[in-house]
Design a protein around this motif. Structure first.
Motif, short mmCIF file in Angstrom:
data_model
loop_
_atom_site.label_atom_id
_atom_site.label_comp_id
_atom_site.label_asym_id
_atom_site.label_seq_id
_atom_site.Cartn_x
_atom_site.Cartn_y
_atom_site.Cartn_z
N THR A 1 -4.72 1.40 2.35
CA THR A 1 -4.19 2.48 3.20
C THR A 1 -5.22 3.58 3.43
O THR A 1 -5.98 3.94 2.53
N ILE A 2 -5.23 4.09 4.65
CA ILE A 2 -6.11 5.22 4.96
C ILE A 2 -5.34 6.53 4.91
O ILE A 2 -5.91 7.60 5.09
N ASP A 3 -4.05 6.45 4.62
CA ASP A 3 -3.19 7.62 4.51
C ASP A 3 -3.25 8.15 3.08
O ASP A 3 -2.74 7.52 2.15
N ASN A 4 -3.89 9.30 2.90
CA ASN A 4 -4.08 9.85 1.55
C ASN A 4 -2.77 10.14 0.84
O ASN A 4 -2.65 9.90 -0.36
N ALA A 5 -1.77 10.66 1.54
CA ALA A 5 -0.48 10.96 0.92
C ALA A 5 0.21 9.68 0.49
O ALA A 5 0.80 9.61 -0.61
N ALA A 6 0.15 8.65 1.31
CA ALA A 6 0.76 7.36 0.96
C ALA A 6 0.06 6.75 -0.25
O ALA A 6 0.71 6.19 -1.14
N ARG A 7 -1.27 6.85 -0.30
CA ARG A 7 -2.03 6.32 -1.43
C ARG A 7 -1.65 7.04 -2.71
O ARG A 7 -1.44 6.42 -3.76
N LYS A 8 -1.54 8.34 -2.62
CA LYS A 8 -1.18 9.12 -3.82
C LYS A 8 0.21 8.74 -4.30
O LYS A 8 0.43 8.55 -5.50
N ALA A 9 1.15 8.59 -3.38
CA ALA A 9 2.52 8.21 -3.75
C ALA A 9 2.54 6.80 -4.36
O ALA A 9 3.25 6.57 -5.36
N LEU A 10 1.79 5.88 -3.79
CA LEU A 10 1.72 4.53 -4.35
C LEU A 10 1.11 4.55 -5.75
O LEU A 10 1.58 3.85 -6.65
N THR A 11 0.07 5.32 -5.95
CA THR A 11 -0.56 5.43 -7.26
C THR A 11 0.46 5.89 -8.28
O THR A 11 0.58 5.31 -9.37
N GLN A 12 1.21 6.92 -7.95
CA GLN A 12 2.19 7.46 -8.88
C GLN A 12 3.38 6.53 -9.10
O GLN A 12 3.97 6.53 -10.16
N ARG A 13 3.69 5.71 -8.11
CA ARG A 13 4.80 4.75 -8.27
C ARG A 13 4.35 3.53 -9.08
O ARG A 13 5.11 3.03 -9.90
N LEU A 14 3.12 3.07 -8.87
CA LEU A 14 2.68 1.84 -9.51
C LEU A 14 2.12 2.03 -10.92
O LEU A 14 2.27 1.16 -11.76
N PHE A 15 1.46 3.16 -11.18
CA PHE A 15 0.77 3.35 -12.45
C PHE A 15 1.55 4.24 -13.40
O PHE A 15 2.19 5.21 -12.98
N ALA A 16 1.45 3.94 -14.68
CA ALA A 16 1.95 4.83 -15.71
C ALA A 16 1.05 6.08 -15.71
O ALA A 16 -0.13 6.00 -15.36
N GLU A 17 1.60 7.19 -16.10
CA GLU A 17 0.86 8.46 -16.05
C GLU A 17 -0.44 8.42 -16.83
O GLU A 17 -1.44 8.99 -16.43
N SER A 18 -0.46 7.69 -17.95
CA SER A 18 -1.66 7.63 -18.79
C SER A 18 -2.44 6.33 -18.60
O SER A 18 -3.26 5.97 -19.45
N ALA A 19 -2.23 5.64 -17.49
CA ALA A 19 -2.89 4.36 -17.23
C ALA A 19 -4.41 4.52 -17.18
O ALA A 19 -4.93 5.59 -16.88
N GLU B 1 1.41 -7.33 -2.90
CA GLU B 1 1.33 -6.62 -1.63
C GLU B 1 1.17 -5.11 -1.84
O GLU B 1 0.38 -4.46 -1.17
N ASP B 2 1.93 -4.57 -2.80
CA ASP B 2 1.83 -3.13 -3.09
C ASP B 2 0.44 -2.75 -3.58
O ASP B 2 -0.12 -1.72 -3.19
N TYR B 3 -0.13 -3.59 -4.43
CA TYR B 3 -1.45 -3.33 -4.98
C TYR B 3 -2.51 -3.32 -3.89
O TYR B 3 -3.36 -2.43 -3.84
N LEU B 4 -2.47 -4.28 -3.00
CA LEU B 4 -3.45 -4.32 -1.92
C LEU B 4 -3.24 -3.18 -0.93
O LEU B 4 -4.21 -2.65 -0.38
N GLU B 5 -2.00 -2.79 -0.70
CA GLU B 5 -1.71 -1.63 0.16
C GLU B 5 -2.33 -0.36 -0.43
O GLU B 5 -2.87 0.48 0.29
N LEU B 6 -2.27 -0.24 -1.74
CA LEU B 6 -2.87 0.90 -2.43
C LEU B 6 -4.35 1.04 -2.09
O LEU B 6 -4.84 2.13 -1.82
N TRP B 7 -5.07 -0.07 -2.06
CA TRP B 7 -6.50 -0.05 -1.78
C TRP B 7 -6.79 0.03 -0.29
O TRP B 7 -7.85 0.50 0.12
#
Length: 125
Positions: A21-39, A13-19
């Motif tokens: 969401t139209i909310d740029n701030a939410a997408r950025k936060a999800l990216t940083q929560r889900l991915f390792a910094e060097s992913a 669910e989190d992965y699909l929400e990442l793709w």
């Protein structure tokens, strides 16, 4: 390695929400929560496109969302999520405004020891 201790229970669910969401701030936060910094995201195997790090991955997802998903009115649905140790295979479908399958995909997410995505391999049909 036990996948239950590594992979977040809500990863599909989190992965699909990442793709989606139209909310740029939410997408950025999800990216940083889900991915390792060097992913690394391996986006299109046939063209050899890849993106590394939070900024590149989020920028690619944002561009895809704005340029393809929003314009076409697509809605993502999770078909299945199958964990195996530190890897999860996610099968998804993007429905058009009439509810027809416009795109199908199967993505493989490789997790690091902290439970964050270290590598994303994408396969869309």
């Amino acid at each position: 390695m036990n996948s239950a201790t590594i992979v977040p229970a809500t990863i599909g669910e989190d992965y699909l929400e990442l793709w989606s969401t139209i909310d740029n701030a939410a997408r950025k936060a999800l990216t940083q929560r889900l991915f390792a910094e060097s992913a690394t995201q391996y986006a299109t195997p046939d063209k050899g496109l890849s993106f590394t790090g939070f900024e590149e991955i989020e920028a690619n997802i944002r561009q895809t969302n704005e340029g393809a998903i929003q314009k076409a009115g697509l809605e993502f649905r999770l078909v299945s999520s199958a964990p195996n140790q530190n890897l999860v295979q996610i099968e998804w479908v993007a429905l058009d405004v009439d509810g027809n399958a416009a795109v199908r995909g199967r993505d493989c997410l490789l997790f690091d020891e902290s439970g964050r995505i270290a590598a994303l391999y994408m396969f869309a049909a």
